[in-house]
Design an enzyme around this catalytic site. Structure first.
Site, PDB file in Angstrom:
ATOM      1  N   LEU A 270       0.817  -1.216   0.000  1.00 49.59           N
ATOM      2  CA  LEU A 270       0.000   0.000   0.000  1.00 49.59           C
ATOM      3  C   LEU A 270       0.852   1.268   0.000  1.00 49.59           C
ATOM      4  CD1 LEU A 270      -2.836  -1.121   2.459  1.00 49.59           C
ATOM      5  CD2 LEU A 270      -2.764  -1.303  -0.030  1.00 49.59           C
TER       6      LEU A 270
ATOM      7  N   ASP B 160       5.684  -5.968   1.999  1.00 49.62           N
ATOM      8  CA  ASP B 160       6.557  -5.377   0.986  1.00 49.62           C
ATOM      9  C   ASP B 160       7.210  -6.529   0.214  1.00 49.62           C
ATOM     10  OD1 ASP B 160       8.740  -4.160  -0.343  1.00 49.62           O
ATOM     11  OD2 ASP B 160       8.796  -2.575   1.176  1.00 49.62           O
TER      12      ASP B 160
ATOM     13  N   SER C 146       5.475   2.741 -10.671  1.00 53.76           N
ATOM     14  CA  SER C 146       5.037   2.685 -12.064  1.00 53.76           C
ATOM     15  C   SER C 146       5.008   4.028 -12.811  1.00 53.76           C
ATOM     16  CB  SER C 146       3.629   2.065 -12.110  1.00 53.76           C
ATOM     17  OG  SER C 146       2.693   2.960 -11.532  1.00 53.76           O
TER      18      SER C 146
ATOM     19  N   THR D 241       6.220  -3.784 -19.312  1.00 54.32           N
ATOM     20  CA  THR D 241       5.751  -2.656 -20.117  1.00 54.32           C
ATOM     21  C   THR D 241       6.452  -2.620 -21.478  1.00 54.32           C
ATOM     22  OG1 THR D 241       5.938  -0.241 -20.233  1.00 54.32           O
ATOM     23  CG2 THR D 241       7.453  -1.318 -18.768  1.00 54.32           C
ATOM     24  N   ASP D 242       5.811  -1.976 -22.448  1.00 54.77           N
ATOM     25  CA  ASP D 242       6.462  -1.785 -23.748  1.00 54.77           C
ATOM     26  C   ASP D 242       7.592  -0.756 -23.664  1.00 54.77           C
ATOM     27  OD1 ASP D 242       4.899   0.497 -23.430  1.00 54.77           O
ATOM     28  OD2 ASP D 242       3.908   0.365 -25.384  1.00 54.77           O
ATOM     29  N   GLU D 243       7.645  -0.006 -22.539  1.00 57.53           N
ATOM     30  CA  GLU D 243       8.649   1.061 -22.427  1.00 57.53           C
ATOM     31  C   GLU D 243      10.062   0.502 -22.372  1.00 57.53           C
ATOM     32  OE1 GLU D 243       7.503   4.285 -19.830  1.00 57.53           O
ATOM     33  OE2 GLU D 243       5.389   3.808 -20.071  1.00 57.53           O
TER      34      GLU D 243
ATOM     35  N   TYR E 148      12.386   4.503 -14.767  1.00 57.49           N
ATOM     36  CA  TYR E 148      11.290   3.515 -14.649  1.00 57.49           C
ATOM     37  C   TYR E 148      11.493   2.378 -15.639  1.00 57.49           C
ATOM     38  CZ  TYR E 148       6.771   1.363 -15.768  1.00 57.49           C
ATOM     39  OH  TYR E 148       5.769   0.455 -16.042  1.00 57.49           O
TER      40      TYR E 148
ATOM     41  N   LYS F  20      12.294  -1.635 -15.074  1.00 54.83           N
ATOM     42  CA  LYS F  20      11.426  -2.715 -15.571  1.00 54.83           C
ATOM     43  C   LYS F  20      12.227  -3.644 -16.501  1.00 54.83           C
ATOM     44  CE  LYS F  20       7.617  -3.409 -14.903  1.00 54.83           C
ATOM     45  NZ  LYS F  20       6.873  -4.104 -13.810  1.00 54.83           N
TER      46      LYS F  20
ATOM     47  N   ASN G 244      -2.135   1.501 -20.318  1.00 58.05           N
ATOM     48  CA  ASN G 244      -3.500   1.107 -19.949  1.00 58.05           C
ATOM     49  C   ASN G 244      -4.307   2.331 -19.523  1.00 58.05           C
ATOM     50  OD1 ASN G 244      -3.466  -2.187 -18.428  1.00 58.05           O
ATOM     51  ND2 ASN G 244      -2.172  -1.422 -20.063  1.00 58.05           N
TER      52      ASN G 244
ATOM     53  N   LYS H 271      -1.348   9.844 -13.822  1.00 61.37           N
ATOM     54  CA  LYS H 271      -1.186   9.392 -15.207  1.00 61.37           C
ATOM     55  C   LYS H 271      -2.086  10.226 -16.111  1.00 61.37           C
ATOM     56  CE  LYS H 271       1.488   5.956 -13.840  1.00 61.37           C
ATOM     57  NZ  LYS H 271       1.047   4.689 -13.314  1.00 61.37           N
ATOM     58  N   LEU H 272      -1.725  10.286 -17.395  1.00 58.29           N
ATOM     59  CA  LEU H 272      -2.348  11.280 -18.283  1.00 58.29           C
ATOM     60  C   LEU H 272      -3.882  11.270 -18.268  1.00 58.29           C
ATOM     61  CD1 LEU H 272      -1.874  13.490 -20.475  1.00 58.29           C
ATOM     62  CD2 LEU H 272      -2.179  11.669 -22.165  1.00 58.29           C
TER      63      LEU H 272
HETATM   64  P1  NAD Z   1       0.175   1.205  -9.769  1.00 53.42           P
HETATM   65  O1  NAD Z   1       1.250   2.171  -9.430  1.00 53.42           O
HETATM   66  O2  NAD Z   1      -1.219   1.684  -9.933  1.00 53.42           O
HETATM   67  O3  NAD Z   1       0.127   0.045  -8.660  1.00 53.42           O
HETATM   68  C1  NAD Z   1       1.269  -0.528  -8.122  1.00 53.42           C
HETATM   69  C2  NAD Z   1       0.875  -1.326  -6.879  1.00 53.42           C
HETATM   70  O4  NAD Z   1       2.050  -1.956  -6.355  1.00 53.42           O
HETATM   71  C3  NAD Z   1       0.291  -0.465  -5.760  1.00 53.42           C
HETATM   72  O5  NAD Z   1      -0.847  -1.090  -5.211  1.00 53.42           O
HETATM   73  C4  NAD Z   1       1.425  -0.394  -4.754  1.00 53.42           C
HETATM   74  O6  NAD Z   1       0.966  -0.239  -3.410  1.00 53.42           O
HETATM   75  C5  NAD Z   1       2.095  -1.739  -4.957  1.00 53.42           C
HETATM   76  N1  NAD Z   1       3.505  -1.733  -4.542  1.00 53.42           N
HETATM   77  C6  NAD Z   1       4.454  -0.817  -4.879  1.00 53.42           C
HETATM   78  N2  NAD Z   1       5.615  -1.125  -4.261  1.00 53.42           N
HETATM   79  C7  NAD Z   1       5.394  -2.270  -3.554  1.00 53.42           C
HETATM   80  C8  NAD Z   1       6.203  -3.073  -2.733  1.00 53.42           C
HETATM   81  N3  NAD Z   1       7.486  -2.769  -2.494  1.00 53.42           N
HETATM   82  N4  NAD Z   1       5.661  -4.168  -2.159  1.00 53.42           N
HETATM   83  C9  NAD Z   1       4.353  -4.480  -2.375  1.00 53.42           C
HETATM   84  N5  NAD Z   1       3.535  -3.751  -3.122  1.00 53.42           N
HETATM   85  C10 NAD Z   1       4.051  -2.644  -3.723  1.00 53.42           C
HETATM   86  O7  NAD Z   1       0.685   0.464 -11.073  1.00 53.42           O
HETATM   87  P2  NAD Z   1      -0.140  -0.102 -12.323  1.00 53.42           P
HETATM   88  O8  NAD Z   1      -0.330   0.974 -13.298  1.00 53.42           O
HETATM   89  O9  NAD Z   1      -1.296  -0.863 -11.814  1.00 53.42           O
HETATM   90  O10 NAD Z   1       0.948  -1.105 -12.925  1.00 53.42           O
HETATM   91  C11 NAD Z   1       1.028  -2.449 -12.447  1.00 53.42           C
HETATM   92  C12 NAD Z   1       2.145  -3.168 -13.183  1.00 53.42           C
HETATM   93  O11 NAD Z   1       1.880  -3.157 -14.581  1.00 53.42           O
HETATM   94  C13 NAD Z   1       3.522  -2.543 -13.005  1.00 53.42           C
HETATM   95  O12 NAD Z   1       4.460  -3.578 -12.883  1.00 53.42           O
HETATM   96  C14 NAD Z   1       3.735  -1.754 -14.287  1.00 53.42           C
HETATM   97  O13 NAD Z   1       5.104  -1.664 -14.604  1.00 53.42           O
HETATM   98  C15 NAD Z   1       2.990  -2.611 -15.292  1.00 53.42           C
HETATM   99  N6  NAD Z   1       2.442  -1.903 -16.463  1.00 53.42           N
HETATM  100  C16 NAD Z   1       1.685  -0.778 -16.292  1.00 53.42           C
HETATM  101  C17 NAD Z   1       1.140  -0.154 -17.414  1.00 53.42           C
HETATM  102  C18 NAD Z   1       0.253   1.064 -17.273  1.00 53.42           C
HETATM  103  O14 NAD Z   1      -0.143   1.653 -18.296  1.00 53.42           O
HETATM  104  N7  NAD Z   1      -0.130   1.474 -16.078  1.00 53.42           N
HETATM  105  C19 NAD Z   1       1.381  -0.660 -18.696  1.00 53.42           C
HETATM  106  C20 NAD Z   1       2.174  -1.818 -18.830  1.00 53.42           C
HETATM  107  C21 NAD Z   1       2.694  -2.439 -17.686  1.00 53.42           C
HETATM  108  P1  TYD Z   2       1.816   8.752 -18.534  1.00 52.94           P
HETATM  109  O1  TYD Z   2       0.349   8.567 -18.311  1.00 52.94           O
HETATM  110  O2  TYD Z   2       2.642   9.278 -17.415  1.00 52.94           O
HETATM  111  O3  TYD Z   2       2.360   7.344 -19.056  1.00 52.94           O
HETATM  112  P2  TYD Z   2       3.829   6.960 -19.676  1.00 52.94           P
HETATM  113  O4  TYD Z   2       4.767   8.047 -19.408  1.00 52.94           O
HETATM  114  O5  TYD Z   2       4.164   5.732 -18.911  1.00 52.94           O
HETATM  115  O6  TYD Z   2       3.581   6.712 -21.129  1.00 52.94           O
HETATM  116  O7  TYD Z   2       2.011   9.713 -19.782  1.00 52.94           O
HETATM  117  C1  TYD Z   2       1.441   9.421 -21.036  1.00 52.94           C
HETATM  118  C2  TYD Z   2       1.890  10.494 -22.001  1.00 52.94           C
HETATM  119  O8  TYD Z   2       1.304  11.747 -21.628  1.00 52.94           O
HETATM  120  C3  TYD Z   2       3.394  10.726 -21.999  1.00 52.94           C
HETATM  121  O9  TYD Z   2       3.825  11.017 -23.344  1.00 52.94           O
HETATM  122  C4  TYD Z   2       3.584  11.956 -21.125  1.00 52.94           C
HETATM  123  C5  TYD Z   2       2.303  12.741 -21.366  1.00 52.94           C
HETATM  124  N1  TYD Z   2       1.814  13.572 -20.234  1.00 52.94           N
HETATM  125  C6  TYD Z   2       1.497  14.912 -20.424  1.00 52.94           C
HETATM  126  O10 TYD Z   2       1.638  15.456 -21.547  1.00 52.94           O
HETATM  127  N2  TYD Z   2       1.025  15.636 -19.364  1.00 52.94           N
HETATM  128  C7  TYD Z   2       0.867  15.086 -18.116  1.00 52.94           C
HETATM  129  O11 TYD Z   2       0.463  15.807 -17.170  1.00 52.94           O
HETATM  130  C8  TYD Z   2       1.184  13.701 -17.937  1.00 52.94           C
HETATM  131  C9  TYD Z   2       1.035  13.047 -16.592  1.00 52.94           C
HETATM  132  C10 TYD Z   2       1.654  12.973 -19.023  1.00 52.94           C
END
Ligand code: NAD
Ligand code: TYD
Length: 359
Positions: free
Chosen positions: A37, A61, A87, A136-138, A163, A167, A193, A202-203
């Site tokens: 959390l 953790d 993330s 992630t694709d990143e 980040y 990953k 996502n 996130k955006l």
């Molecule tokens: P998020 O930041 O919303 O959630 C991360 C969760 O991990 C949180 O509940 C946090 O409390 C928990 N956490 C963090 N550090 C921890 C630790 N040390 N021990 C236990 N729990 C811990 O992230 P998300 O967007 O749901 O992403 C989840 C996974 O998917 C990540 O591995 C991310 O790299 C990957 N991913 C995310 C996206 C995206 O668009 N969000 C896309 C591709 C892959």
């Molecule tokens: P983000 O949601 O942080 O995802 P990621 O960086 O993992 O792709 O950002 C998505 C895109 O939006 C990225 O090109 C950065 C841009 N962005 C903005 O232009 N303004 C914002 O305030 C944020 C958070 C992101």
């Protein structure tokens, strides 16, 4: 009955995955959610499942080896679905170390604990076990502004942000376990996502939240960076399918063929908000394109991400189902109906982060 150990299940994708799995399998599976959390973890996301007999939550953790090993000792875990991570790219630029700690060391702890629990005396592994590493694709870096360039599973790993470097390192550790020990695992590399329960750093949720409040909409750089957006349920479905059908040792790219410039995303959100809000709603009046504000670019900002999901479609039969125009409506509707959730997560720490980040 299969037992899933889900790490990071209180975060955005993890909680959507847990809901997806109970919708699909109901009482035929057991889920143990392990999450420490952080600011991004929120048990509110899981209210509707917390009374289930086949669900349990452990606050731990992933870097805490003793706590993680204890969970494996107490439970016959069949599948690890490893989401837990730091993330957010912007946070990684400001504070990289916690990304190495959680994403790299935490993954090492999870891998070791699973290996220890699943290993047989002859060096093989118990039947039916799998470690699904969610990535992630990143990790593939950045593509040029060329609509014919895509990330494939064979693309070089070339991360740019702390980040994505963390990953990529965790992906490499999983690969090393597969190559060295024949450890039963898969890696999925998914595009951006969107959907319910996404933290508004996130955006997409940031833009929805700011627009509803008539606040400026910060666009980094020229706004023409491209991301490939996938509705979160489609990602959950892909993970479930890779667990069931993925060949051990393989990596699968997951993406939506839904590439859009950031500025296009923002304009779609503004138009959709206008369309969905009642004329009598006072928020409607202040939603317009004048809110769009170009700000300093993100350091090392990756230009374009685009996934070729050919392998997962051909080998496993997965394809994205939710069109962006539908997914964004579902997402906005969820944020309309969950104002209290947004208020709770944007109070306190978030305000501090937002003021620092966008000052
Ligand atoms: P998020 O930041 O919303 O959630 C991360 C969760 O991990 C949180 O509940 C946090 O409390 C928990 N956490 C963090 N550090 C921890 C630790 N040390 N021990 C236990 N729990 C811990 O992230 P998300 O967007 O749901 O992403 C989840 C996974 O998917 C990540 O591995 C991310 O790299 C990957 N991913 C995310 C996206 C995206 O668009 N969000 C896309 C591709 C892959
Ligand atoms: P983000 O949601 O942080 O995802 P990621 O960086 O993992 O792709 O950002 C998505 C895109 O939006 C990225 O090109 C950065 C841009 N962005 C903005 O232009 N303004 C914002 O305030 C944020 C958070 C992101």
């Amino acid at each position: 009955m299969k037992t899933y150990l889900v790490t990071g299940g209180a975060g955005f994708i993890g909680s959507n995955f847990i809901h997806y799995m109970y919708r699909k399998y109901d009482n035929d599976i057991r889920i143990i959610n392990v999450d420490c959390l952080t600011y991004a973890g929120n048990l509110e996301n899981l209210r509707s499942v917390e009374d289930r007999e086949n669900y349990s939550f452990v606050k731990a953790d992933i870097c805490d080896r003793e706590a993680i090993e204890h969970i494996f000792d107490e439970n016959d875990v069949d599948v690890v679905v490893h989401f837990a991570a730091e993330s957010h790219v912007d946070r990684s630029i400001r504070n990289p170390e916690i990304f190495v700690q959680t994403n790299v060391l935490g993954t090492a702890v999870m891998l070791n604990a699973a290996k220890k629990a699943w290993e047989l005396p002859d060096g093989g592994f118990k039947e039916g076990k799998k470690f699904l590493h969610v990535s992630t694709d990143e990790v593939y870096g950045s593509l040029p502004d060329d609509n014919n360039a895509f990330f494939y599973e064979t693309s070089p790993i070339d991360p740019h942000s702390p980040y994505s470097a963390s990953k990529a390192s965790s992906d490499m550790l999983v690969k090393a376990y597969m190559d060295t020990y024949h450890f039963p695992a898969n890696i999925t590399n998914c595009s951006n996502n969107y959907g319910p329960y996404q933290f508004p750093e996130k955006l997409i949720p940031l833009i929805i939240n700011n627009a509803l409040q008539g606040k400026k909409l910060p666009v980094y750089g020229d706004g023409k960076n491209v991301r490939d957006w996938l509705y979160v349920d489609d990602h959950a479905k892909a993970i479930d399918m890779v667990i069931e059908k993925g060949r051990i040792g393989e990596r699968y790219n997951v993406g939506g063929h839904n590439e859009k410039q950031n500025i296009e995303i923002i304009e779609i959100i503004l138009d959709t908000l206008k369309e969905m809000l009642d004329d009598s709603d006072p928020r409607k009046a202040h939603i317009n394109r004048d809110l769009i504000t170009y700000v300093e670019d993100r350091k090392g900002h990756d230009r374009r991400y685009a996934i070729a999901p050919d392998k997962i479609s051909k080998d496993i039969g997965w394809y994205p189902e939710t069109m962006f125009k539908d997914g964004i409506k579902l997402t906005i509707k969820w944020y309309f109906e969950n104002e209290k959730w947004m208020k709770n997560v944007t109070s306190g720490e978030y305000q501090k982060y937002y003021n620092d980040m966008y000052k």
